[in-house]
Design a protein around this motif. Structure first.
Motif, PDB file in Angstrom:
ATOM      1  N   PRO A  10      14.715  27.955  19.091  1.00 27.01           N
ATOM      2  CA  PRO A  10      15.239  28.516  17.837  1.00 27.01           C
ATOM      3  C   PRO A  10      15.663  29.976  17.945  1.00 27.01           C
ATOM      4  O   PRO A  10      16.722  30.357  17.421  1.00 27.01           O
ATOM      5  N   ILE A  11      14.877  30.809  18.629  1.00 25.00           N
ATOM      6  CA  ILE A  11      15.209  32.236  18.702  1.00 25.00           C
ATOM      7  C   ILE A  11      16.497  32.449  19.488  1.00 25.00           C
ATOM      8  O   ILE A  11      17.369  33.223  19.087  1.00 25.00           O
ATOM      9  N   GLN A  12      16.660  31.734  20.607  1.00 25.63           N
ATOM     10  CA  GLN A  12      17.858  31.905  21.408  1.00 25.63           C
ATOM     11  C   GLN A  12      19.090  31.354  20.703  1.00 25.63           C
ATOM     12  O   GLN A  12      20.173  31.941  20.740  1.00 25.63           O
ATOM     13  N   TRP A  13      18.926  30.226  20.037  1.00 23.35           N
ATOM     14  CA  TRP A  13      20.060  29.628  19.309  1.00 23.35           C
ATOM     15  C   TRP A  13      20.543  30.590  18.241  1.00 23.35           C
ATOM     16  O   TRP A  13      21.748  30.819  18.077  1.00 23.35           O
ATOM     17  N   VAL A  14      19.615  31.146  17.500  1.00 19.96           N
ATOM     18  CA  VAL A  14      19.967  32.074  16.425  1.00 19.96           C
ATOM     19  C   VAL A  14      20.645  33.323  16.995  1.00 19.96           C
ATOM     20  O   VAL A  14      21.643  33.807  16.448  1.00 19.96           O
ATOM     21  N   ALA A  15      20.112  33.861  18.097  1.00 18.68           N
ATOM     22  CA  ALA A  15      20.719  35.048  18.713  1.00 18.68           C
ATOM     23  C   ALA A  15      22.158  34.768  19.125  1.00 18.68           C
ATOM     24  O   ALA A  15      23.062  35.583  18.884  1.00 18.68           O
ATOM     25  N   ASN A  16      22.400  33.603  19.732  1.00 19.71           N
ATOM     26  CA  ASN A  16      23.755  33.237  20.138  1.00 19.71           C
ATOM     27  C   ASN A  16      24.692  33.143  18.935  1.00 19.71           C
ATOM     28  O   ASN A  16      25.836  33.614  18.975  1.00 19.71           O
ATOM     29  N   HIS A  17      24.210  32.526  17.875  1.00 21.71           N
ATOM     30  CA  HIS A  17      25.100  32.305  16.738  1.00 21.71           C
ATOM     31  C   HIS A  17      25.356  33.577  15.954  1.00 21.71           C
ATOM     32  O   HIS A  17      26.467  33.786  15.446  1.00 21.71           O
ATOM     33  N   ARG A  18      24.369  34.423  15.831  1.00 24.60           N
ATOM     34  CA  ARG A  18      24.605  35.702  15.144  1.00 24.60           C
ATOM     35  C   ARG A  18      25.582  36.559  15.946  1.00 24.60           C
ATOM     36  O   ARG A  18      26.412  37.277  15.373  1.00 24.60           O
ATOM     37  N   ARG A  19      25.499  36.494  17.253  1.00 24.83           N
ATOM     38  CA  ARG A  19      26.452  37.217  18.081  1.00 24.83           C
ATOM     39  C   ARG A  19      27.856  36.652  17.885  1.00 24.83           C
ATOM     40  O   ARG A  19      28.840  37.412  17.835  1.00 24.83           O
ATOM     41  N   HIS A  20      27.959  35.345  17.747  1.00 24.25           N
ATOM     42  CA  HIS A  20      29.255  34.716  17.487  1.00 24.25           C
ATOM     43  C   HIS A  20      29.872  35.275  16.205  1.00 24.25           C
ATOM     44  O   HIS A  20      31.062  35.611  16.164  1.00 24.25           O
ATOM     45  N   HIS A  21      29.085  35.385  15.159  1.00 25.08           N
ATOM     46  CA  HIS A  21      29.610  35.897  13.896  1.00 25.08           C
ATOM     47  C   HIS A  21      29.951  37.383  13.987  1.00 25.08           C
ATOM     48  O   HIS A  21      30.914  37.838  13.372  1.00 25.08           O
ATOM     49  N   ALA A  22      29.168  38.113  14.750  1.00 28.62           N
ATOM     50  CA  ALA A  22      29.417  39.556  14.867  1.00 28.62           C
ATOM     51  C   ALA A  22      30.746  39.845  15.562  1.00 28.62           C
ATOM     52  O   ALA A  22      31.398  40.851  15.270  1.00 28.62           O
ATOM     53  N   TYR A  23      31.155  38.942  16.502  1.00 33.46           N
ATOM     54  CA  TYR A  23      32.370  39.190  17.287  1.00 33.46           C
ATOM     55  C   TYR A  23      33.337  38.009  17.241  1.00 33.46           C
ATOM     56  O   TYR A  23      34.113  37.808  18.169  1.00 33.46           O
ATOM     57  N   SER A  24      33.320  37.248  16.182  1.00 31.19           N
ATOM     58  CA  SER A  24      34.054  35.991  16.133  1.00 31.19           C
ATOM     59  C   SER A  24      35.520  36.127  16.558  1.00 31.19           C
ATOM     60  O   SER A  24      36.287  36.900  15.976  1.00 31.19           O
ATOM     61  N   ASP A  25      35.870  35.375  17.610  1.00 27.99           N
ATOM     62  CA  ASP A  25      37.224  35.340  18.174  1.00 27.99           C
ATOM     63  C   ASP A  25      37.700  36.701  18.665  1.00 27.99           C
ATOM     64  O   ASP A  25      38.915  36.976  18.714  1.00 27.99           O
ATOM     65  N   ARG A  26      36.757  37.566  19.047  1.00 25.23           N
ATOM     66  CA  ARG A  26      37.072  38.866  19.642  1.00 25.23           C
ATOM     67  C   ARG A  26      36.215  39.045  20.890  1.00 25.23           C
ATOM     68  O   ARG A  26      35.332  38.222  21.179  1.00 25.23           O
ATOM     69  N   ASP A  27      36.447  40.094  21.628  1.00 29.29           N
ATOM     70  CA  ASP A  27      35.610  40.391  22.785  1.00 29.29           C
ATOM     71  C   ASP A  27      34.156  40.486  22.342  1.00 29.29           C
ATOM     72  O   ASP A  27      33.835  41.209  21.386  1.00 29.29           O
ATOM     73  N   GLY A  28      33.298  39.757  23.012  1.00 32.51           N
ATOM     74  CA  GLY A  28      31.892  39.732  22.644  1.00 32.51           C
ATOM     75  C   GLY A  28      31.458  38.406  22.066  1.00 32.51           C
ATOM     76  O   GLY A  28      30.275  38.069  22.074  1.00 32.51           O
ATOM     77  N   ASP A  29      32.436  37.618  21.562  1.00 30.49           N
ATOM     78  CA  ASP A  29      32.120  36.280  21.059  1.00 30.49           C
ATOM     79  C   ASP A  29      31.726  35.407  22.245  1.00 30.49           C
ATOM     80  O   ASP A  29      32.487  35.277  23.202  1.00 30.49           O
ATOM     81  N   PRO A  30      30.537  34.783  22.209  1.00 40.37           N
ATOM     82  CA  PRO A  30      30.108  33.989  23.371  1.00 40.37           C
ATOM     83  C   PRO A  30      30.936  32.746  23.623  1.00 40.37           C
ATOM     84  O   PRO A  30      30.976  32.243  24.749  1.00 40.37           O
TER      85      PRO A  30
END
Length: 302
Positions: free
Chosen positions: A91-111
């Motif tokens: 759960p912690i890793q999944w959430v970290a990945n998804h919050r990072r996705h929203h922080a950089y969605s479709d830009r550099d940094g999006d996983p």
């Protein structure tokens, strides 16, 4: 720092849990031709898909990642456990990945943006493959301390996180145990493991990954967002409402993603049921004025 290096064991685990179900799907046709699906297999498949799927959608995503509602402790733990049994990571890793996705969605940094290679046909096809599955093999994990400090410091989530391995085993082996006990045969156990274990897991995996890939390229964009997230209706039921991705990116903390007329959202309905039972509170249901403000302007009919 956005990422940390993935361990060798973590990389091996990804290969196992991606390739094994895929090989299972390839064998599904010949096995079904020889054995056929039993009623028990179907029942276990549906129940397993619902429990683990809602664990990801209502639990990992709408609750733990975005805080769309507040849950009592028992339900909080249950949702995290159900999500872990989907075999999509702790759960912690999944959430970290998804919050990072929203922080950089479709830009550099999006996983996992499908637009990382450009906009040509070949670039988008390459990007779709990357967003769907390739990003998991880069050997990088989103930094938990930065993107999920609330969960990293939560004792209940720490325990569930450490139990991810055993919970995966329970998820895959329980259908085999039930199939064996009910039929009294090894064939029943193997059939349950295959259909309600591997195939169920593989289908849920690819549906989830399709939200990362397809739902950033193909579909409608009725709401204004800072990225290319789309609504893709064919996946609405299988994704339990997650494929209304444009709506979600327009209002990330909303408990309902299918906000327009006719948009089926099973996860929102489940949250509504939880609310009626008093198990959740402070649900962030969509507000009409907010939706109106986010709608894409359309030209008046001529």
């Amino acid at each position: 720092m956005n990422t940390v290096r993935q361990t060798r064991a973590g990389a091996i685990a990804i290969w196992i849990f991606v390739l094994t179900p895929f090989l299972g799907l390839l064998a599904a046709g010949p096995i079904a031709w020889g054995w056929g699906l039993t009623t028990l297999d179907v029942i276990m498949f549906v129940i397993g898909y619902a429990v683990t799927g809602f664990g990801v959608t209502a639990g990992y995503h709408r609750y733990l990642t975005h805080g769309s509602f507040k849950a009592n402790r028992s339900l909080r733990i249950a949702l995290a456990v159900a999500g872990s049994m989907a075999v999509e990571g702790s759960p912690i890793q999944w959430v970290a990945n998804h919050r990072r996705h929203h922080a950089y969605s479709d830009r550099d940094g999006d996983p996992h943006s499908p637009w990382r290679y450009g906009t040509s046909v070949l670039a988008v096809l390459k990007g779709l493959c990357f967003a769907h599955i390739g990003w998991m093999f880069r050997g990088e994990l989103s930094n938990r301390a930065r993107f999920a400090p609330d969960l990293a410091g939560d004792r209940d989530m720490q325990v569930v996180d450490k139990l991810t391995g055993p919970l995966v085993a329970v998820s895959l082996l329980t259908p085999a145990l039930i199939g064996g006990l009910v039929t009294g045969t090894w064939a029943g156990a193997l059939s349950g493991f295959f259909w309600a274990g591997l195939v169920r897991m593989a289908i849920l995996h690819h549906v989830t990954w399709s939200v990362n890939s397809i739902c950033h390229v193909v579909g409608e964009r009725p709401f204004v967002t800072k990225d290319k997230a789309t609504n893709f209706w064919p996946l609405a039921i299988l994704s339990l409402g997650e494929s209304w991705h444009n709506s979600h990116h327009a209002d990330p903390t909303g408990a309902r993603h299918g906000v327009l007329r006719g948009q089926i959202d099973p996860s929102a309905r489940l949250i509504w049921i939880f609310e009626k039972f008093g198990w959740v509170r402070d649900v962030r249901w969509p507000k009409p004025e907010r939706l109106t403000a986010k709608r894409v302007a359309t030209s008046p009919a001529s």
